[in-house]
Design a protein around this motif. Structure first.
Motif, PDB file in Angstrom:
ATOM      1  N   THR A  48       0.847  -1.187   0.000  1.00 18.34           N
ATOM      2  CA  THR A  48       0.000   0.000   0.000  1.00 18.34           C
ATOM      3  C   THR A  48       0.886   1.241   0.000  1.00 18.34           C
ATOM      4  OG1 THR A  48      -0.128   0.076   2.418  1.00 18.34           O
ATOM      5  CG2 THR A  48      -1.872  -1.108   1.282  1.00 18.34           C
ATOM      6  N   LEU A  49       0.338   2.325  -0.516  1.00 16.75           N
ATOM      7  CA  LEU A  49       1.025   3.604  -0.430  1.00 16.75           C
ATOM      8  C   LEU A  49      -0.005   4.677  -0.115  1.00 16.75           C
ATOM      9  CD1 LEU A  49       0.577   5.522  -3.196  1.00 16.75           C
ATOM     10  CD2 LEU A  49       2.028   3.774  -4.171  1.00 16.75           C
ATOM     11  N   ILE A  50       0.468   5.749   0.510  1.00 18.79           N
ATOM     12  CA  ILE A  50      -0.389   6.890   0.850  1.00 18.79           C
ATOM     13  C   ILE A  50       0.439   8.159   0.741  1.00 18.79           C
ATOM     14  CG2 ILE A  50       0.073   6.698   3.324  1.00 18.79           C
ATOM     15  CD1 ILE A  50      -3.375   7.617   2.161  1.00 18.79           C
ATOM     16  N   GLY A  51      -0.184   9.209   0.207  1.00 18.97           N
ATOM     17  CA  GLY A  51       0.552  10.452   0.080  1.00 18.97           C
ATOM     18  C   GLY A  51      -0.316  11.572  -0.435  1.00 18.97           C
ATOM     19  N   ILE A  52       0.343  12.569  -1.016  1.00 18.23           N
ATOM     20  CA  ILE A  52      -0.356  13.746  -1.506  1.00 18.23           C
ATOM     21  C   ILE A  52       0.014  14.034  -2.954  1.00 18.23           C
ATOM     22  CG2 ILE A  52      -0.671  14.828   0.746  1.00 18.23           C
ATOM     23  CD1 ILE A  52       1.766  16.565   0.169  1.00 18.23           C
ATOM     24  N   VAL A  53      -0.956  14.647  -3.656  1.00 19.37           N
ATOM     25  CA  VAL A  53      -0.725  15.169  -4.997  1.00 19.37           C
ATOM     26  C   VAL A  53      -0.378  16.641  -4.824  1.00 19.37           C
ATOM     27  CG1 VAL A  53      -1.691  15.561  -7.292  1.00 19.37           C
ATOM     28  CG2 VAL A  53      -2.433  13.569  -5.949  1.00 19.37           C
ATOM     29  N   LYS A  54       0.794  17.022  -5.306  1.00 17.67           N
ATOM     30  CA  LYS A  54       1.245  18.410  -5.185  1.00 17.67           C
ATOM     31  C   LYS A  54       0.594  19.268  -6.280  1.00 17.67           C
ATOM     32  CE  LYS A  54       4.976  18.108  -2.564  1.00 17.67           C
ATOM     33  NZ  LYS A  54       5.214  18.824  -1.353  1.00 17.67           N
ATOM     34  N   GLU A  55       0.727  20.590  -6.159  1.00 14.57           N
ATOM     35  CA  GLU A  55       0.129  21.506  -7.131  1.00 14.57           C
ATOM     36  C   GLU A  55       0.665  21.297  -8.544  1.00 14.57           C
ATOM     37  OE1 GLU A  55      -0.014  25.610  -5.992  1.00 14.57           O
ATOM     38  OE2 GLU A  55      -0.859  25.135  -4.022  1.00 14.57           O
ATOM     39  N   ASP A  56       1.879  20.792  -8.683  1.00 16.35           N
ATOM     40  CA  ASP A  56       2.462  20.534 -10.006  1.00 16.35           C
ATOM     41  C   ASP A  56       2.148  19.120 -10.509  1.00 16.35           C
ATOM     42  OD1 ASP A  56       4.065  18.955  -8.403  1.00 16.35           O
ATOM     43  OD2 ASP A  56       5.959  19.891  -9.018  1.00 16.35           O
ATOM     44  N   ASP A  57       1.183  18.428  -9.868  1.00 17.03           N
ATOM     45  CA  ASP A  57       0.746  17.065 -10.211  1.00 17.03           C
ATOM     46  C   ASP A  57       1.736  15.983  -9.822  1.00 17.03           C
ATOM     47  OD1 ASP A  57      -1.781  17.767 -11.269  1.00 17.03           O
ATOM     48  OD2 ASP A  57      -0.885  18.225 -13.216  1.00 17.03           O
ATOM     49  N   SER A  58       2.875  16.355  -9.207  1.00 19.32           N
ATOM     50  CA  SER A  58       3.796  15.332  -8.725  1.00 19.32           C
ATOM     51  C   SER A  58       3.209  14.695  -7.469  1.00 19.32           C
ATOM     52  CB  SER A  58       5.179  15.930  -8.435  1.00 19.32           C
ATOM     53  OG  SER A  58       5.118  16.830  -7.340  1.00 19.32           O
ATOM     54  N   LEU A  59       3.718  13.521  -7.147  1.00 20.76           N
ATOM     55  CA  LEU A  59       3.237  12.771  -5.995  1.00 20.76           C
ATOM     56  C   LEU A  59       4.340  12.652  -4.968  1.00 20.76           C
ATOM     57  CD1 LEU A  59       1.582   9.784  -7.916  1.00 20.76           C
ATOM     58  CD2 LEU A  59       0.530  11.945  -7.239  1.00 20.76           C
ATOM     59  N   GLU A  60       3.981  12.769  -3.702  1.00 17.36           N
ATOM     60  CA  GLU A  60       4.913  12.507  -2.611  1.00 17.36           C
ATOM     61  C   GLU A  60       4.224  11.521  -1.690  1.00 17.36           C
ATOM     62  OE1 GLU A  60       7.241  14.761   1.044  1.00 17.36           O
ATOM     63  OE2 GLU A  60       6.297  15.966  -0.529  1.00 17.36           O
ATOM     64  N   PHE A  61       4.845  10.371  -1.467  1.00 14.03           N
ATOM     65  CA  PHE A  61       4.162   9.354  -0.671  1.00 14.03           C
ATOM     66  C   PHE A  61       5.129   8.448   0.074  1.00 14.03           C
ATOM     67  CE2 PHE A  61       4.413   7.666  -5.036  1.00 14.03           C
ATOM     68  CZ  PHE A  61       5.020   6.433  -4.837  1.00 14.03           C
ATOM     69  N   ARG A  62       4.557   7.675   0.982  1.00 16.04           N
ATOM     70  CA  ARG A  62       5.256   6.604   1.691  1.00 16.04           C
ATOM     71  C   ARG A  62       4.650   5.289   1.235  1.00 16.04           C
ATOM     72  NH1 ARG A  62       7.434  10.716   2.546  1.00 16.04           N
ATOM     73  NH2 ARG A  62       8.217  11.571   4.493  1.00 16.04           N
ATOM     74  N   TYR A  63       5.465   4.254   1.188  1.00 12.13           N
ATOM     75  CA  TYR A  63       4.971   2.945   0.759  1.00 12.13           C
ATOM     76  C   TYR A  63       5.448   1.863   1.716  1.00 12.13           C
ATOM     77  CZ  TYR A  63       9.687   2.591  -1.208  1.00 12.13           C
ATOM     78  OH  TYR A  63      11.047   2.578  -1.369  1.00 12.13           O
ATOM     79  N   ASN A  64       4.664   0.809   1.830  1.00  9.85           N
ATOM     80  CA  ASN A  64       5.012  -0.376   2.622  1.00  9.85           C
ATOM     81  C   ASN A  64       4.478  -1.602   1.905  1.00  9.85           C
ATOM     82  OD1 ASN A  64       6.142   0.464   5.413  1.00  9.85           O
ATOM     83  ND2 ASN A  64       4.443   1.865   5.057  1.00  9.85           N
ATOM     84  N   HIS A  65       5.250  -2.668   1.956  1.00  7.93           N
ATOM     85  CA  HIS A  65       4.768  -3.920   1.368  1.00  7.93           C
ATOM     86  C   HIS A  65       5.394  -5.132   2.050  1.00  7.93           C
ATOM     87  CE1 HIS A  65       8.288  -3.124  -1.455  1.00  7.93           C
ATOM     88  NE2 HIS A  65       8.568  -4.337  -1.018  1.00  7.93           N
ATOM     89  N   VAL A  66       4.792  -6.278   1.778  1.00 11.91           N
ATOM     90  CA  VAL A  66       5.350  -7.565   2.180  1.00 11.91           C
ATOM     91  C   VAL A  66       5.821  -8.235   0.893  1.00 11.91           C
ATOM     92  CG1 VAL A  66       4.872  -9.819   3.202  1.00 11.91           C
ATOM     93  CG2 VAL A  66       3.823  -7.760   4.173  1.00 11.91           C
ATOM     94  N   ASN A  67       7.090  -8.683   0.894  1.00 10.97           N
ATOM     95  CA  ASN A  67       7.625  -9.331  -0.309  1.00 10.97           C
ATOM     96  C   ASN A  67       7.528 -10.854  -0.208  1.00 10.97           C
ATOM     97  OD1 ASN A  67       9.836 -10.160   1.281  1.00 10.97           O
ATOM     98  ND2 ASN A  67      11.140  -8.492   0.554  1.00 10.97           N
TER      99      ASN A  67
END
Length: 114
Positions: A48-67
């Motif tokens: 899963t990942l969660i974050g924000i969409v910036k005004e320039d449409d770029s994304l900043e987020f954190r991610y976690n997973h099980v491999n």
């Protein structure tokens, strides 16, 4: 402004220290400027990942997973969008592991149309 809601992406390029591959499918959701996604496939059992969409449409987020090794991995990422000639989105990503490993990498994921 780009709306990422309902868009699906696969990896087309990744550095060697990454675990995402062309078999990993990302399914994005967006509510306002909040972005989230689930992903799985290849070496990734579930993520899963969660974050924000910036005004320039770029994304900043954190991610976690099980491999596939049953390890919990996580990190941070900034994704910069490119609109392709056919209207699909390509995301250029700079990421860093924030677990036992703190290496950085880069990847490119590209929208797939169902």
């Amino acid at each position: 402004m780009i709306n990422y809601n309902g868009r699906k992406f696969i990896s087309i390029e990744n550095t060697d220290n990454g675990e995402v591959s062309s078999r990993t499918l990302f399914e994005y959701k967006q509510e306002g400027n909040i972005i989230s996604a689930t992903y799985s496939g290849g070496e990734i059992v579930q993520g899963t990942l969660i974050g924000i969409v910036k005004e320039d449409d770029s994304l900043e987020f954190r991610y976690n997973h099980v491999n596939c090794k049953n390890e919990i991995r996580g990190g941070k990422c900034v994704s910069t969008p490119e609109i392709l000639a056919d209207g699909r989105i390509r995301l250029h990503e700079r990421w860093q592991w924030l677990d036992a490993e703190t290496t950085e990498g880069s990847s490119i994921i590209e929208e797939v149309v169902s």
